[in-house]
Design a protein around this motif. Sequence first.
Motif, PDB file in Angstrom:
ATOM      1  N   GLY A 114       9.407  -5.057  10.459  1.00 16.65           N
ATOM      2  CA  GLY A 114       8.762  -3.880  10.996  1.00 16.65           C
ATOM      3  C   GLY A 114       9.817  -2.805  11.206  1.00 16.65           C
ATOM      4  N   LEU A 115       9.383  -1.624  11.523  1.00 13.04           N
ATOM      5  CA  LEU A 115      10.293  -0.510  11.780  1.00 13.04           C
ATOM      6  C   LEU A 115      10.039   0.035  13.174  1.00 13.04           C
ATOM      7  CD1 LEU A 115      10.043   1.299   8.347  1.00 13.04           C
ATOM      8  CD2 LEU A 115      12.020   0.077   9.242  1.00 13.04           C
ATOM      9  N   LEU A 118       6.575   1.315  14.965  1.00 11.61           N
ATOM     10  CA  LEU A 118       5.767   2.283  14.238  1.00 11.61           C
ATOM     11  C   LEU A 118       4.586   1.639  13.518  1.00 11.61           C
ATOM     12  CD1 LEU A 118       8.615   4.460  12.698  1.00 11.61           C
ATOM     13  CD2 LEU A 118       7.393   4.781  14.865  1.00 11.61           C
ATOM     14  N   GLY A 119       3.527   2.422  13.393  1.00 10.47           N
ATOM     15  CA  GLY A 119       2.349   2.013  12.641  1.00 10.47           C
ATOM     16  C   GLY A 119       2.389   2.583  11.236  1.00 10.47           C
ATOM     17  N   SER A 120       1.493   2.104  10.390  1.00  9.13           N
ATOM     18  CA  SER A 120       1.489   2.505   8.976  1.00  9.13           C
ATOM     19  C   SER A 120       1.282   4.012   8.799  1.00  9.13           C
ATOM     20  CB  SER A 120       0.417   1.731   8.218  1.00  9.13           C
ATOM     21  OG  SER A 120      -0.861   2.000   8.758  1.00  9.13           O
ATOM     22  N   PRO A 144       0.814  -2.242  10.918  1.00  8.80           N
ATOM     23  CA  PRO A 144       2.257  -2.010  11.035  1.00  8.80           C
ATOM     24  C   PRO A 144       2.824  -1.227   9.856  1.00  8.80           C
ATOM     25  CG  PRO A 144       1.859  -4.212  10.225  1.00  8.80           C
ATOM     26  CD  PRO A 144       0.507  -3.619  10.546  1.00  8.80           C
ATOM     27  N   LEU A 145       3.900  -0.518  10.099  1.00  9.15           N
ATOM     28  CA  LEU A 145       4.692   0.080   9.032  1.00  9.15           C
ATOM     29  C   LEU A 145       5.708  -0.983   8.645  1.00  9.15           C
ATOM     30  CD1 LEU A 145       5.346   2.492   7.262  1.00  9.15           C
ATOM     31  CD2 LEU A 145       6.894   3.301   9.050  1.00  9.15           C
ATOM     32  N   TRP A 184       5.267   0.080   2.302  1.00  8.33           N
ATOM     33  CA  TRP A 184       4.541  -1.160   2.070  1.00  8.33           C
ATOM     34  C   TRP A 184       3.485  -1.323   3.139  1.00  8.33           C
ATOM     35  CZ3 TRP A 184       5.181  -4.840  -1.773  1.00  8.33           C
ATOM     36  CH2 TRP A 184       6.227  -4.593  -2.656  1.00  8.33           C
ATOM     37  N   GLY A 185       2.358  -1.868   2.765  1.00  9.05           N
ATOM     38  CA  GLY A 185       1.321  -2.173   3.726  1.00  9.05           C
ATOM     39  C   GLY A 185       0.912  -3.625   3.587  1.00  9.05           C
ATOM     40  N   LEU A 186       0.270  -4.151   4.569  1.00  9.81           N
ATOM     41  CA  LEU A 186      -0.231  -5.514   4.520  1.00  9.81           C
ATOM     42  C   LEU A 186      -1.739  -5.496   4.672  1.00  9.81           C
ATOM     43  CD1 LEU A 186       2.273  -7.407   6.845  1.00  9.81           C
ATOM     44  CD2 LEU A 186       2.295  -7.280   4.361  1.00  9.81           C
ATOM     45  N   ARG A 187      -2.394  -6.340   3.910  1.00  3.36           N
ATOM     46  CA  ARG A 187      -3.823  -6.563   4.112  1.00  3.36           C
ATOM     47  C   ARG A 187      -3.964  -7.775   5.005  1.00  3.36           C
ATOM     48  NH1 ARG A 187      -5.624  -6.110  -2.111  1.00  3.36           N
ATOM     49  NH2 ARG A 187      -5.352  -3.869  -2.327  1.00  3.36           N
ATOM     50  N   ARG A 188      -5.063  -7.889   5.631  1.00  4.80           N
ATOM     51  CA  ARG A 188      -5.284  -9.023   6.523  1.00  4.80           C
ATOM     52  C   ARG A 188      -5.187 -10.359   5.789  1.00  4.80           C
ATOM     53  NH1 ARG A 188      -6.528  -7.104  11.410  1.00  4.80           N
ATOM     54  NH2 ARG A 188      -7.562  -5.110  11.504  1.00  4.80           N
ATOM     55  N   ASN A 189      -5.456 -10.397   4.495  1.00  3.99           N
ATOM     56  CA  ASN A 189      -5.383 -11.644   3.750  1.00  3.99           C
ATOM     57  C   ASN A 189      -3.954 -11.940   3.280  1.00  3.99           C
ATOM     58  OD1 ASN A 189      -4.980  -9.930   1.618  1.00  3.99           O
ATOM     59  ND2 ASN A 189      -6.851 -10.470   0.532  1.00  3.99           N
TER      60      ASN A 189
END
Length: 172
Positions: free
Chosen positions: A26-27, A82-84, A152-153, A162-167
């Motif tokens: 994370g950042l 930070l958030g996305s 999250p960022l 980069w982003g993450l999906r719940r899966n």
Amino acid sequence: MTATENVAAGLPVATFTDAMSRLVSGLAVVTTRQGNGRPCGLLVSSICSYSVDPPSVLVVVDHASRCCEPLTLSAEFGVHVLGSAQERTARTFASRGADKFADVVWAWDGSVPRLCAAPIYLRCTTSAVMDHGDHTVLIGEVTRAEVQEAEPLVFYRRLFDWGLRRNGVRQL
């Protein structure tokens, strides 16, 4: 021997750097008040939970950062995970800009500059400072925590976007 080799380990710095770039993190923006009363802050990816009792975080800061000395001298600092939606904030605080706070909504929380849009805010008192190599390790006891839901960022392979999906599947 070249500048890209670590004398102690014989490990090429480029290999180590590439390996660590593949560690997802994370950042966070870490902030404090400078001796002149002005806020300072920087982006960090080297941050983790350190202890639950007392609640503490560990933050690592490059000696070359202009915020390193103010952070080592300060009794308090803020951690803003930070958030996305805050890629621009991440880029601002990763830069060497003169006034990183100019385009960011922030306010004083006592002696700690607080970024108002960060989904996670931790106000910390400095409990330990130690140097290792070209960085300083700070341990802060969390005296205040505020958490809001946000994606999250994520920092991976030197990219902020980069982003993450719940899966668990990556998404750009």
